[in-house]
Write an enzyme that holds these catalytic residues in place. Structure first.
Site, PDB file in Angstrom:
ATOM      1  N   HIS A 431       0.823  -1.202   0.000  1.00  0.00           N
ATOM      2  CA  HIS A 431       0.000   0.000   0.000  1.00  0.00           C
ATOM      3  C   HIS A 431       0.861   1.257   0.000  1.00  0.00           C
ATOM      4  CE1 HIS A 431      -3.563   2.459   1.287  1.00  0.00           C
ATOM      5  NE2 HIS A 431      -2.593   3.212   1.778  1.00  0.00           N
ATOM      6  N   GLU A 432       1.790   1.337   0.929  1.00  0.00           N
ATOM      7  CA  GLU A 432       2.581   2.560   1.044  1.00  0.00           C
ATOM      8  C   GLU A 432       3.482   2.771  -0.172  1.00  0.00           C
ATOM      9  OE1 GLU A 432       1.831   4.755   3.116  1.00  0.00           O
ATOM     10  OE2 GLU A 432       0.522   3.510   4.336  1.00  0.00           O
ATOM     11  N   HIS A 435       1.704   4.664  -2.860  1.00  0.00           N
ATOM     12  CA  HIS A 435       1.858   6.116  -2.728  1.00  0.00           C
ATOM     13  C   HIS A 435       3.195   6.560  -3.321  1.00  0.00           C
ATOM     14  CE1 HIS A 435      -1.653   7.056  -0.356  1.00  0.00           C
ATOM     15  NE2 HIS A 435      -1.316   6.262   0.643  1.00  0.00           N
ATOM     16  N   HIS A 438       3.163   6.816  -6.977  1.00  0.00           N
ATOM     17  CA  HIS A 438       2.444   8.026  -7.384  1.00  0.00           C
ATOM     18  C   HIS A 438       3.402   9.211  -7.448  1.00  0.00           C
ATOM     19  CE1 HIS A 438      -1.795  10.078  -6.913  1.00  0.00           C
ATOM     20  NE2 HIS A 438      -1.216  10.344  -8.057  1.00  0.00           N
TER      21      HIS A 438
END
Length: 658
Positions: A431-432, A435, A438
């Site tokens: 998940h992290e 980011h 992104h």
């Protein structure tokens, strides 16, 4: 800050016609320079913490709030950006200028001078209060940490016990009777609850978790501060022309209004409630028989039912999820297969703490996208939970490369022992890094719209989408290997993980939706309706959860109000719905990956799909409306049905909103 104010004053008072060179570029680059300094400062306050950094943060955050107000409420600067918005510009630059105009208006630049001054005082006070709340929540994690006896650790592995013993010694809390210490992590449900076989130990741990910051310890009591925060936010929203703070936040997101939020959230409530009832009955009959069980027992019982139904249990899985292997051969491998990027360990570079590791991220052509900092271990003073932040964010006009951090809070094992992850921690690592992708894959001209600088309810979409690769067969096979023997994860365990993807989703969605509704309830209050401190704090929380239709003494919210760091200190005020909103986007695109984007049943793990995601979502930042980016990828607006299917829920599209 002083340099930027001097520049802003010159820009606001300039007489020449506004243009890119004399207004937008200097404004953007001065903002980026300050953002980098603040991000570096934030790295130390959140990831290192401690008394000295807390004192610096307490002093500086109100000054930063005052600075931000001085910039964004400058009427001369606002007027010049409005003038620039009337000049023909390229598409991205036009969107950036329009965004600045919106930001000025949301900050109150259009309001009379006395109202702007009042807002500035409110924002400075909010900065003081939110900083104080954050520090108290971190402090409570250690102050209310639970000492465990030998008998109470039954069910834990020797490695886990050694890590808890090390925490007890390190924090000066080891005693002959309780040589082990469970430091509280940020969510209500503590990871150890799934493994502790002693029901009294489970009850003790959950009680400590839920009672954090509730006034039993004056030094960590956040309630008065939180009520002041809610009152001040409601006051600021009224000054800015909104009914409440939640409406103010929604207007700045891709949801645009509260009705859209309610339609999604309350459309899931009935299905979640039915799922919870079914899960409770199953746990009662198959694990607890006729015996009663409480909230502290749910995760323990759920793990045993998972093992029974799917041949999966945490203890059997843990040896196959060693931290470095998960990161390098799982997280990085999936990114390579999708986007062609690779990670090279930089042993020559040190992080800001002993355990921090640094990798250089390389694009498919070998060019450097920047540095990735992995800070995976918990430490005294470090904020709880998991997060990503960029120290520098690359853009065409700004920094040439990114420096991006991922933080987790894994209990550090005893010296010489491997770091073995739970399945939740594996998913969090993916998940992290979503980011981080992104940020690394951002390809825009202007710094203010680069990377994760998107609306709050869109920012979780790429990270939640990246979680799907944790269970992809080829990715799982590449990293799920026994830390001692190198043997792959047995097929029955791998199959069990895949088959149990939606197992327990009633519980997880219930605690999530309760937290969303709790956030909305606090931030939809008008200023005159904010309750008194002593009498009404817990009453409002209880009423909000009960009114949600999800009230269950067996499933507490993901965070109770007193330690709800995300909304009272972490930038998610009125916006915790973002996790549900973003998952609707993620679930929709995950179905696209499995179907239209797939090549020969590869589940979408191919460069063509990755290039599409990169081109339409990850590279665009806020250089265009994120809703446009989603439509560009899918050819239509988001459909919430895949989200409901993911969790085995019935979607009530016409459910009356709360």
């Amino acid at each position: 800050m002083a340099q930027r104010i001097e520049l802003v004053t010159r820009l606001a008072e300039a007489e020449e016609t506004p243009a890119i060179d004399n207004l937008l570029r200097p404004f953007e680059l001065s903002g980026e320079e300050l953002d980098q300094a603040v991000s570096l400062f934030d790295t130390y306050t959140s990831s290192i913490g401690g008394e000295a950094w807390n004192a610096a943060e307490t002093e500086l955050m109100p000054e930063l709030a005052a600075h931000q107000d001085a910039v964004l409420t400058n009427p001369g600067l606002y007027a010049r950006f409005k003038e620039l918005a009337q000049i023909p510009l390229d598409e991205e630059t036009s969107e950036v200028v329009a965004k600045h105009v919106r930001d000025f208006k949301f900050a109150g630049a259009h309001l009379p001078a006395e109202t702007r001054a009042e807002l500035a005082k409110v924002n400075q006070r909010l900065a003081q209060l939110t900083t104080g709340v954050s520090q108290k929540i971190v402090q409570a994690g250690l102050t209310d940490a639970v000492g465990l006896t030998e008998e109470e650790t039954l069910g834990l592995s020797e490695a886990q016990k050694a890590a808890l013993a090390e925490d007890a010694k390190k924090n000066g809390k080891a005693t002959q009777e309780t040589p082990y210490l469970a430091v509280l992590q940020l969510p209500t449900q503590q990871p150890l609850l799934a493994q502790l076989d002693n029901p009294l130990a489970r009850a003790k741990l959950l009680e400590a978790s839920m009672n954090r910051c509730d006034g039993h310890d004056a030094l960590t009591d956040t309630r008065a501060m939180i009520l002041n925060i809610v009152r001040l936010r409601a006051h600021a929203a009224r000054l800015l022309g909104f009914d409440n703070h939640a409406a103010y936040v929604a207007a700045q997101g891709s949801a645009h209004n509260l009705d859209a939020i309610d339609t999604l959230v309350y459309g899931l409530v009935d299905g979640v409630e039915q799922r919870v009832i079914g899960e409770q009955q199953e746990l009662s009959h198959q694990i607890y028989a006729d015996a009663r069980f409480g909230a502290a027992d749910w995760m323990w019982a759920q793990e045993r039912l998972r093992a029974k139904q799917f041949s999966v249990d945490s203890a059997a899985l843990a040896p196959y999820f060693e931290l470095t292997n998960v990161v390098e051969n799982g997280v990085f491998f999936a990114a390579h297969e999708l986007y062609g990027i690779s990670a090279r360990r930089r042993e020559d570079l040190r992080g800001y703490a002993e355990e921090v590791k640094v990798w250089e991220i390389l694009d498919a052509d070998g060019s450097s996208l920047g540095l990735f900092i992995g800070d995976y271990y918990a430490r005294a003073g470090k904020a709880g939970g998991a997060w990503m932040h960029a120290i520098t964010q690359k853009s065409g006009e700004g920094a040439p490369a990114s420096i991006i951090c991922n933080n987790l809070n894994i209990t550090k094992p005893a010296a010489g022992e491997p770091t073995l992850l739970t399945w939740d921690e594996v998913e969090t690592a993916f998940h992290e890094f979503g980011h981080a992708l992104h940020g690394f894959l951002s390809d825009v001209r202007w710094p203010s719209v680069a990377g994760t600088s998107v609306p709050q309810d869109f920012v979780e979409f790429p990270s939640q989408l990246n979680e799907v690769w944790a269970l992809h067969p080829r990715v799982l096979a590449n990293y799920a290997k026994h830390y001692e023997t190198g043997e792959p994860l047995p097929e029955r365990l791998a199959k069990g993980l895949v088959d149990s993807r939606s197992f327990g989703s009633g519980h997880s969605m219930s605690e999530l939706l309760q937290a969303v509704i709790l956030d909305q309830s606090w931030h939809r209050l008008r200023e005159s309706a904010i309750p008194d401190y002593a009498a009404s704090f817990s009453m409002l929380e209880g009423d909000a959860v009960a009114a949600s239709g999800l009230g269950s003494n067996l499933i507490p919210p993901r965070y109770r109000s007193a330690y709800f760091n995300h909304i009272f200190a972490g930038g998610y005020s009125g916006a915790y719905y973002s996790y549900v909103w973003s998952e609707a986007l993620d679930a929709d695109v995950a179905e696209w990956l499995r179907t239209e984007a797939a090549h020969d049943d590869d589940g979408g793990l191919n460069r063509e799909a990755g290039d599409r995601l990169r081109a339409e979502i990850l590279s665009r930042g806020a250089s265009r409306d994120p809703n446009e980016s989603f439509v560009a990828l899918r050819g239509r607006e988001v459909d919430p049905a895949p989200l409901a299917r993911r969790h085995g829920l019935e979607l009530h599209r016409n459910h009356a909103v709360g």
